[in-house]
Every structure is written in structure tokens, then in C-alpha cells.
Motif scaffolding. Structure first.
Motif, PDB file in Angstrom:
ATOM      1  N   GLU A 197      10.055 -39.177   5.124  1.00 40.12           N
ATOM      2  CA  GLU A 197       9.438 -37.863   4.936  1.00 40.12           C
ATOM      3  C   GLU A 197      10.361 -36.930   4.157  1.00 40.12           C
ATOM      4  OE1 GLU A 197       7.801 -34.058   7.582  1.00 40.12           O
ATOM      5  OE2 GLU A 197       8.449 -35.907   8.595  1.00 40.12           O
ATOM      6  N   TYR A 198      11.633 -36.882   4.530  1.00 35.96           N
ATOM      7  CA  TYR A 198      12.559 -35.931   3.901  1.00 35.96           C
ATOM      8  C   TYR A 198      13.269 -36.503   2.677  1.00 35.96           C
ATOM      9  CZ  TYR A 198      12.003 -32.979   8.031  1.00 35.96           C
ATOM     10  OH  TYR A 198      11.486 -32.184   9.027  1.00 35.96           O
ATOM     11  N   LEU A 199      13.306 -37.858   2.564  1.00 36.78           N
ATOM     12  CA  LEU A 199      14.034 -38.543   1.486  1.00 36.78           C
ATOM     13  C   LEU A 199      15.479 -38.060   1.428  1.00 36.78           C
ATOM     14  CD1 LEU A 199      11.296 -38.633  -1.319  1.00 36.78           C
ATOM     15  CD2 LEU A 199      11.960 -40.438   0.297  1.00 36.78           C
ATOM     16  N   ASN A 200      16.038 -37.836   2.618  1.00 36.21           N
ATOM     17  CA  ASN A 200      17.406 -37.350   2.729  1.00 36.21           C
ATOM     18  C   ASN A 200      17.889 -37.648   4.147  1.00 36.21           C
ATOM     19  OD1 ASN A 200      19.515 -35.201   3.478  1.00 36.21           O
ATOM     20  ND2 ASN A 200      19.386 -34.970   1.238  1.00 36.21           N
ATOM     21  N   PHE A 201      18.992 -38.381   4.288  1.00 34.86           N
ATOM     22  CA  PHE A 201      19.494 -38.763   5.604  1.00 34.86           C
ATOM     23  C   PHE A 201      19.913 -37.548   6.419  1.00 34.86           C
ATOM     24  CE2 PHE A 201      20.005 -42.943   3.569  1.00 34.86           C
ATOM     25  CZ  PHE A 201      19.503 -43.769   4.568  1.00 34.86           C
ATOM     26  N   SER A 202      20.552 -36.591   5.755  1.00 36.60           N
ATOM     27  CA  SER A 202      21.037 -35.408   6.465  1.00 36.60           C
ATOM     28  C   SER A 202      19.880 -34.580   7.014  1.00 36.60           C
ATOM     29  CB  SER A 202      21.901 -34.559   5.529  1.00 36.60           C
ATOM     30  OG  SER A 202      22.331 -33.374   6.183  1.00 36.60           O
ATOM     31  N   HIS A 203      18.857 -34.338   6.170  1.00 34.95           N
ATOM     32  CA  HIS A 203      17.709 -33.542   6.619  1.00 34.95           C
ATOM     33  C   HIS A 203      16.929 -34.261   7.726  1.00 34.95           C
ATOM     34  CE1 HIS A 203      17.700 -31.344   2.464  1.00 34.95           C
ATOM     35  NE2 HIS A 203      18.719 -30.976   3.262  1.00 34.95           N
ATOM     36  N   ALA A 204      16.805 -35.577   7.583  1.00 38.17           N
ATOM     37  CA  ALA A 204      16.106 -36.354   8.618  1.00 38.17           C
ATOM     38  C   ALA A 204      16.854 -36.272   9.942  1.00 38.17           C
ATOM     39  CB  ALA A 204      15.953 -37.803   8.167  1.00 38.17           C
ATOM     40  N   ALA A 205      18.188 -36.376   9.877  1.00 43.06           N
ATOM     41  CA  ALA A 205      18.990 -36.306  11.097  1.00 43.06           C
ATOM     42  C   ALA A 205      18.856 -34.945  11.767  1.00 43.06           C
ATOM     43  CB  ALA A 205      20.454 -36.594  10.763  1.00 43.06           C
ATOM     44  N   ASN A 206      18.878 -33.867  10.961  1.00 40.61           N
ATOM     45  CA  ASN A 206      18.727 -32.519  11.519  1.00 40.61           C
ATOM     46  C   ASN A 206      17.377 -32.345  12.204  1.00 40.61           C
ATOM     47  OD1 ASN A 206      21.247 -31.704  10.667  1.00 40.61           O
ATOM     48  ND2 ASN A 206      20.512 -30.906   8.697  1.00 40.61           N
ATOM     49  N   SER A 207      16.338 -32.898  11.599  1.00 37.40           N
ATOM     50  CA  SER A 207      14.999 -32.757  12.187  1.00 37.40           C
ATOM     51  C   SER A 207      14.878 -33.479  13.518  1.00 37.40           C
ATOM     52  CB  SER A 207      13.937 -33.281  11.221  1.00 37.40           C
ATOM     53  OG  SER A 207      13.992 -34.702  11.126  1.00 37.40           O
TER      54      SER A 207
END
Length: 308
Positions: free
Chosen positions: A19-29
Motif C-alpha cells: 500500500e505505501y511502497l515504503n518500508f518505513s511508512h508501512a512500519a509506522n502504520s
């Protein structure tokens, strides 16, 4: 591949990264660390033997295999979520099926009102109706083929729970050309010499016993014909002049051509109806139905008491 075991958390984290195409953003969510997401995704790809994401400097991009896998997993999780919500609704008695046994009219009166209110409160419960003699529907209760039965003038049922709910006046059904049809009310003295038609099924056995009691109290020998027919056929026979019959008030609300219903002035008893169910039936839908029936019964009796 059939031996691969994948945790639900790995799939959830994979969907977040997709969904975010970003490990950092996915982890934060998800409220977890980026390293844990990266580790899980790498382990998932190794288990599957397929690269799901192309790593880039500013994020990731799904591979063709990754897009297909994400689509299928999303659909599967949606189905799983639907199944969990559905089973939860059944466990709460908000969805499912309720089998009801009766042996009389259900279009009017207490039972009709009960079923209508239950359907309004629990629209996802399918109600099915089975009609038959008391002995038949009670046997189905014991066999687990019915959830609840409504029986006429049966106080206690061995091996079952029962609860008295409502009563109705007894009335007489006459052909429209009968001499008594011109009267507003009749008495048992007027009826004692009549030819009675009684069903073998439904509430027939209880009706049969009650007529015998009332006629013999007036010093007469009852005249009977017992017929193995449905209620509609019995009413058509009465309309044709084959005899008269005794029924309860709810049944009189269904119009039959050539039939009139009259109250009985010296009838001191009423038809009493009880709900019967198995103590082994733990259906939440049944519990909600019985609870509603008891509340409506108490409310109806309270209303009658205040009116009086």
C-alpha cells in the motif's frame, strides 16, 4: 510450496508495504520497526521463492508476481474477514436459521406479532415454519429438527423446557346458513346436539377432548366426525354444511367463504399456548426468540391488567 507455512502477520505487513511502497511508512502504520518489516518480507520472499518487491533508493515497487500475490491475498483476507464477521453474527444470534413448529393459524394474533417483531430486530435470521400435530412437532423438538414449537393446551412437556405465553377465546365455526349463524353469540346448550367435525392433526386431539367435556356436561352424547385433513379443507367441509367445529380466536381472523365465527357465552376456559424447546438446544437465535416472546407476553398481560 504446499509445505510452506506463512504467518498472518507476514501477510499483513506485506500488504502494508504494497500500500505505501515504503518500508518505513508501512512500519509506522503498523506500529512496528522498519527492520522487523524488512526481515519479515525477506523471509516471506525466501519461503515463496519469489521476489515480491523491487527495492529502490526512495522506496519499493511491486514485481509482476508481487502484484498477483497481493491481489489474491487481499481477496483471501477479505473472505476471511467476512467469514469471521459472519460466524460472529451467528454466535450473537443475529444471523442464522430458526425452525418453528405450529399446529394452527399463524397469520394473526400473538405469534404473528412475535414473528414480525423478531424479523424486524433480527432480519438476517431465516424463519421456517413446519405445521403438524402436537405429538409430531414435539418429537421434532426432541430430535433437534425444530428449534421451538407452539402448542395448544399443553402445560408440561417431559424432557423439554416450556413457557406459557398467551391465551385466546374459543369460538365456534358455523356454516353461514346454519340457524345459529343469525345469533351474535351462542351457548354450549345450543351446540350440544350439533355434529362436530374435528381434525385428527393440528390441535384436533385437544379440541376433541374439550368438546366431549362440554357436551357431556350438558347431558348429551357428543356427535363427532374426525377427519384427517388440513384446516382449510375442514373449513370448506363446514361451509358445505357437513358440521361445525371449535377453534381459537386467531383462526377466526382468516376469512373463509360460507363460514361465520361466533363467541360462546358460557365458555369459561381459553385456548392456552406455550412455547416448547429442547434444553439441549443452545442456539443464540433461539434464546433471543424466547426472550422476545417472554417480554411480549409480559407486556401483553400488563396491558390487559391495566385495561381491566
Amino acid at each position: 510450496m504446499l509445505g510452506v507455512r506463512i504467518s498472518m502477520m507476514s501477510l499483513i505487513q506485506m500488504l502494508a508495504v504494497a500500500e505505501y511502497l515504503n518500508f518505513s511508512h508501512a512500519a509506522n502504520s503498523l506500529g512496528v520497526t522498519q527492520s522487523s518489516v524488512s526481515t519479515r518480507i525477506k523471509a516471506l520472499e525466501e519461503n515463496l521463492g519469489v521476489l515480491l518487491f523491487e527495492r529502490r533508493h526512495r522506496g519499493v515497487r511491486l514485481t509482476e508476481a508481487g502484484r498477483r500475490f497481493v491481489a489474491d491475498v487481499s481477496a483471501g483476507i477479505e473472505q476471511l474477514d467476512h467469514a469471521i464477521r459472519a460466524i460472529g453474527a451467528v454466535a450473537d444470534g443475529k444471523a442464522g436459521h430458526l425452525a418453528i413448529g405450529v399446529h394452527g393459524a399463524i397469520a394473526f394474533g400473538f405469534l404473528a406479532d412475535l414473528r414480525r417483531r423478531y424479523r424486524t430486530t433480527y432480519p438476517m435470521i431465516e424463519q421456517s415454519i413446519i405445521e403438524g400435530p402436537s405429538s409430531y412437532i414435539l418429537a421434532m423438538i426432541r430430535d433437534g429438527k425444530l428449534d421451538v414449537a407452539f402448542v395448544f393446551n399443553v402445560a408440561n412437556v417431559p424432557d423439554c423446557h416450556s413457557h406459557y405465553l398467551w391465551s385466546e377465546p374459543l369460538v365456534i365455526a358455523l356454516p353461514i346458513g346454519h340457524p345459529l349463524a343469525s345469533l351474535e353469540t351462542v351457548a354450549w346448550t345450543d351446540l350440544a346436539a350439533e355434529n362436530f367435525l374435528v381434525r385428527q392433526g393440528g390441535a384436533g386431539p385437544q379440541i376433541f377432548d374439550h368438546i366431549i367435556k362440554r357436551v357431556t356436561e350438558r347431558g348429551r352424547s357428543p356427535r363427532f366426525h374426525r377427519r384427517d385433513v388440513g384446516r382449510d379443507t375442514l373449513m370448506h367441509m363446514i361451509a358445505a354444511g357437513d358440521g361445525i367445529t371449535l377453534t381459537h380466536e386467531a383462526g377466526s381472523h382468516t376469512p373463509f367463504p360460507g363460514i361465520v365465527f361466533r363467541s360462546i357465552t358460557d365458555e369459561v376456559e381459553q385456548a392456552r399456548f406455550s412455547a416448547v424447546w429442547s434444553p439441549h438446544n443452545h442456539s443464540p437465535a433461539l434464546k433471543n426468540f424466547i426472550d422476545l416472546a417472554i417480554r411480549l407476553s409480559r407486556s401483553a398481560r400488563a396491558g390487559r391488567d391495566s385495561f381491566q
